[in-house]
Design a protein around this motif. Structure first.
Motif, PDB file in Angstrom:
ATOM      1  N   ASP A  58      18.910  -7.999  33.191  1.00  0.00           N
ATOM      2  CA  ASP A  58      17.676  -7.211  33.252  1.00  0.00           C
ATOM      3  C   ASP A  58      16.570  -7.983  32.536  1.00  0.00           C
ATOM      4  OD1 ASP A  58      15.690  -5.338  33.268  1.00  0.00           O
ATOM      5  OD2 ASP A  58      16.903  -3.694  32.482  1.00  0.00           O
ATOM      6  N   ARG A  59      15.831  -8.774  33.293  1.00  0.00           N
ATOM      7  CA  ARG A  59      14.796  -9.633  32.702  1.00  0.00           C
ATOM      8  C   ARG A  59      13.655  -8.817  32.092  1.00  0.00           C
ATOM      9  NH1 ARG A  59      15.540 -14.969  34.146  1.00  0.00           N
ATOM     10  NH2 ARG A  59      17.055 -15.314  35.812  1.00  0.00           N
ATOM     11  N   GLU A  60      13.509  -7.577  32.526  1.00  0.00           N
ATOM     12  CA  GLU A  60      12.423  -6.733  32.023  1.00  0.00           C
ATOM     13  C   GLU A  60      12.820  -5.947  30.772  1.00  0.00           C
ATOM     14  OE1 GLU A  60       9.208  -6.568  33.222  1.00  0.00           O
ATOM     15  OE2 GLU A  60       9.900  -8.323  34.312  1.00  0.00           O
ATOM     16  N   PHE A  61      14.098  -6.026  30.402  1.00  0.00           N
ATOM     17  CA  PHE A  61      14.571  -5.249  29.251  1.00  0.00           C
ATOM     18  C   PHE A  61      13.995  -5.828  27.973  1.00  0.00           C
ATOM     19  CE2 PHE A  61      17.570  -4.058  25.914  1.00  0.00           C
ATOM     20  CZ  PHE A  61      17.707  -2.699  26.166  1.00  0.00           C
ATOM     21  N   ASP A  62      13.377  -4.985  27.151  1.00  0.00           N
ATOM     22  CA  ASP A  62      12.741  -5.406  25.910  1.00  0.00           C
ATOM     23  C   ASP A  62      13.608  -4.967  24.728  1.00  0.00           C
ATOM     24  OD1 ASP A  62      11.076  -5.537  23.558  1.00  0.00           O
ATOM     25  OD2 ASP A  62       9.343  -5.711  24.888  1.00  0.00           O
ATOM     26  N   VAL A  63      14.269  -5.936  24.098  1.00  0.00           N
ATOM     27  CA  VAL A  63      15.183  -5.633  22.988  1.00  0.00           C
ATOM     28  C   VAL A  63      14.432  -5.039  21.805  1.00  0.00           C
ATOM     29  CG1 VAL A  63      16.808  -6.639  21.324  1.00  0.00           C
ATOM     30  CG2 VAL A  63      16.844  -7.396  23.703  1.00  0.00           C
ATOM     31  N   LEU A  83       6.781   1.742  25.481  1.00  0.00           N
ATOM     32  CA  LEU A  83       7.291   1.863  26.847  1.00  0.00           C
ATOM     33  C   LEU A  83       6.158   2.188  27.814  1.00  0.00           C
ATOM     34  CD1 LEU A  83      10.625   3.834  26.228  1.00  0.00           C
ATOM     35  CD2 LEU A  83      10.413   1.491  27.069  1.00  0.00           C
ATOM     36  N   GLY A  84       5.275   3.091  27.405  1.00  0.00           N
ATOM     37  CA  GLY A  84       4.142   3.462  28.253  1.00  0.00           C
ATOM     38  C   GLY A  84       3.175   2.310  28.455  1.00  0.00           C
ATOM     39  N   PRO A 131      11.742   2.364  32.275  1.00  0.00           N
ATOM     40  CA  PRO A 131      12.997   1.889  32.872  1.00  0.00           C
ATOM     41  C   PRO A 131      14.168   2.774  32.473  1.00  0.00           C
ATOM     42  CG  PRO A 131      11.775   0.063  31.893  1.00  0.00           C
ATOM     43  CD  PRO A 131      11.103   1.325  31.440  1.00  0.00           C
ATOM     44  N   THR A 132      15.092   2.948  33.392  1.00  0.00           N
ATOM     45  CA  THR A 132      16.240   3.832  33.157  1.00  0.00           C
ATOM     46  C   THR A 132      17.045   3.417  31.931  1.00  0.00           C
ATOM     47  OG1 THR A 132      16.399   4.364  35.507  1.00  0.00           O
ATOM     48  CG2 THR A 132      18.389   4.698  34.188  1.00  0.00           C
ATOM     49  N   ALA A 133      17.122   2.117  31.657  1.00  0.00           N
ATOM     50  CA  ALA A 133      17.951   1.630  30.548  1.00  0.00           C
ATOM     51  C   ALA A 133      17.549   2.224  29.200  1.00  0.00           C
ATOM     52  CB  ALA A 133      17.884   0.106  30.481  1.00  0.00           C
ATOM     53  N   PHE A 134      16.265   2.592  29.048  1.00  0.00           N
ATOM     54  CA  PHE A 134      15.794   3.124  27.764  1.00  0.00           C
ATOM     55  C   PHE A 134      15.935   4.648  27.660  1.00  0.00           C
ATOM     56  CE2 PHE A 134      13.374  -0.789  28.441  1.00  0.00           C
ATOM     57  CZ  PHE A 134      13.521  -1.431  27.225  1.00  0.00           C
ATOM     58  N   ILE A 135      16.136   5.304  28.783  1.00  0.00           N
ATOM     59  CA  ILE A 135      16.040   6.769  28.795  1.00  0.00           C
ATOM     60  C   ILE A 135      17.184   7.478  28.072  1.00  0.00           C
ATOM     61  CG2 ILE A 135      15.997   8.806  30.299  1.00  0.00           C
ATOM     62  CD1 ILE A 135      14.266   7.255  32.247  1.00  0.00           C
ATOM     63  N   PRO A 136      18.466   7.135  28.337  1.00  0.00           N
ATOM     64  CA  PRO A 136      19.537   7.904  27.675  1.00  0.00           C
ATOM     65  C   PRO A 136      19.441   7.916  26.160  1.00  0.00           C
ATOM     66  CG  PRO A 136      20.436   6.585  29.456  1.00  0.00           C
ATOM     67  CD  PRO A 136      19.014   6.147  29.289  1.00  0.00           C
TER      68      PRO A 136
END
Length: 546
Positions: free
Chosen positions: A350-355, A387-388, A395-400
């Motif tokens: 996920d290249r867009e994932f921001d750690v 995030l906004g 992105p879904t990865a941050f939601i849970p």
């Protein structure tokens, strides 16, 4: 079987053995033999060419795809034909490796060294079986399950060597279309007859689907008496005991299954569920780590698995009363977070994932665990603003994990809003994230209902200009959501109206305002909240000296 017209792919990272295999295939009559030294090269090639026979070593390098991962990817992505034969080979004869290989269901598994005669006989046997079941495999690949069932039932009307294979395929198809009773009909002759391993395991799984858990336990125990190293039987025991609330036995069984065969994603997901439900959060954390390690190079890869690994460590930290243990798991979570910044697998997935943004969510959770709710709220708010700013849609990865922290802080409205967004997308989450969200929603149900009731009453009283009663209702709502921004602003609005009405501010009112200011000041607020807070604070400044 003629080898001369078959396209063969050999995947082997050790050049001497690769050349040996190529020579063996040439001596069998194969002229079209392609060799690759890595699974990644093999996947790229299979996107362009379909091979009849694939021979692959299990171990292909420390940080690259292995044979397990290659067979899953080729079949899941349909990069080989349903009739293609896949032979997995390995010099490693350790039980976990052998069981893990069998669970990937290659057409055969060979331990090095082996002879040309052995290799040829295994390929021929697998090829003939695939040819016999060719139409069934084609229908299954096309999703025509009912047609595949009809075809296999027709094949079973006449005696042949592949009766067991046909029955096994038929049972699995009935599972797939949610008809376990029909699967049981296929297996009836094996209930009292001579024990056949695949059939005993299939019976156990069918009983689980039929909620006949005692029968599942019985069949699993009988299987283990004959073969105590059968991981599938331990899986059945674990699931059956879990279903009848025998938690300790379920944990014991799933741990034994993992010990015997630790390379199954499905097994580790089940271990996470059993561990969480029976308060063995260390088991859940260990299996979450395994899920990330096993999935990160496969078709099952997802940044959510990495997030779940960190979440599971914080679950352990939150559950323990031992301060040292709590600190240990918090530090481990933070260390894993730091490593994520340099994890090539995470970046490729996920290249867009921001750690860093996820790090703020993690720090919010840690602060909440330590009882520092205002700090937790600050980290959470910062993450949501980031995030906004960075993404058009979260992105879904941050939601849970955002929802998880929101529930813990009593930010119910935001949690419900994100939950609704997640549902509207229709995306299938990993099992760990789904289970966590379901559990959090259930745990928060009473607090949410009370919060909503008192908040609603407060709004009604405020609209009726009964500001004292409105304040009392909002204060009750805040008891269930102590750092909720919306409730804090509603309370400040009530205090402002009381000050306006009395044209002064009593010390009690001033102290209450200061408490709420402390809750909101220096907090990163969403635009509507920010504007509302600034307006209320300006108005209150006329009555309160600050």
């Amino acid at each position: 079987m003629q080898f001369s017209n078959k396209q063969v792919l050999i995947v082997e990272d050790q050049r001497p053995f690769l050349l040996l295999l190529k020579g063996l295939m040439h001596s069998m009559g194969s002229s079209d033999v392609v060799t690759k030294s890595s699974a990644e090269q093999a996947v790229s090639l299979c996107k362009k060419h379909k091979f009849d026979i694939v021979i692959c070593d299990l171990h292909l390098g420390a940080e690259t795809k292995n044979g397990y991962e290659l067979i899953e990817e080729l079949r899941t992505r349909r990069l080989i034909n349903p009739t293609s034969v896949f032979i997995l080979i390995s010099a490693d004869s350790a039980r976990p490796v052998v069981l893990g290989s069998i669970e990937r269901r290659p057409d055969d598994f060979l331990i090095k060294p082996f002879s040309q005669v052995q290799l040829k006989s295994r390929i021929v046997r697998a090829w003939q079986k695939r040819q016999f079941l060719q139409q069934a495999f084609n229908l299954i690949e096309q999703g025509e399950y009912n047609s595949a069932i009809d075809h296999i039932e027709t094949l079973l009307e006449n005696p042949h060597h592949y009766k067991g294979h046909c029955e096994q395929l038929l049972v699995e198809l009935y599972w797939r279309i949610s008809h376990p009773k029909k699967a049981l009909d296929v297996l009836k002759e094996y209930i009292e007859g001579k024990p056949v391993l695949w059939a005993q395991i299939a019976l156990g799984r069918t009983y689980l689907l039929l909620n006949e858990h005692e029968k599942a336990i019985s069949i699993a125990k009988k299987t283990l008496k004959r073969n105590r190293f059968n991981a599938d039987a331990h899986d059945i025991l674990a699931q059956a005991h879990h279903a009848v609330d025998s938690g300790e036995k379920a944990v014991e069984a799933i741990k034994e299954a993992i010990k015997l065969s630790p390379f199954s994603l499905t097994r580790h997901f089940k271990a996470c569920e059993i561990g969480r439900n029976n308060n063995d959060l260390v088991l859940a954390a260990n299996s979450s780590q395994a899920i990330w390690d096993l999935s990160k190079r496969t078709v099952h890869k997802a940044s959510l698995h990495w997030c779940g690994m960190i979440r599971s460590l914080l679950d352990v930290a939150e559950s323990t009363d031992d301060k040292g243990q709590r600190n240990k798991y918090q530090q481990e979570a933070l260390l894993t977070l730091q490593r994520g910044k340099f994890d090539e697998h995470l970046y490729k997935i996920d290249r867009e994932f921001d750690v860093d943004i996820f790090g703020n969510i993690v720090n919010a959770r840690i602060s909440a665990i330590d009882g520092k709710l205002i700090d937790a709220k600050r980290h959470l708010n910062t993450s949501q603003i980031q995030l906004g700013d960075k993404y058009q849609e979260v992105p879904t990865a941050f939601i849970p994990d955002s929802i998880n922290v929101m529930y813990k802080l009593g930010e119910f409205d935001d949690a419900l809003q994100l939950s609704s967004l997640l549902s509207s997308r229709g995306e299938e989450l990993d099992q760990n994230s789904s289970d966590m969200l379901k559990t959090q929603a259930q745990n928060a149900q009473k607090s949410l209902a009370s919060y909503q009731q008192f908040n609603r009453e407060g709004i009604q009283h405020y609209q009726q200009q009964d500001f004292e009663r409105a304040k009392a209702s909002f204060a009750l709502a805040q008891g269930f959501a102590p750092v909720n921004t919306g409730v804090a602003l509603n309370l400040l609005q009530c205090l402002l109206q009381i000050a306006i009405k009395e044209d002064k501010a009593e010390m009690k009112l001033i102290n209450e305002c200061k408490r709420l200011f402390k809750l909101i000041d220096d907090m990163t607020l969403k635009a509507p909240y920010k504007e509302k807070y600034e307006n209320i604070r300006d108005e209150l400044s006329k009555y309160i000296g600050f």
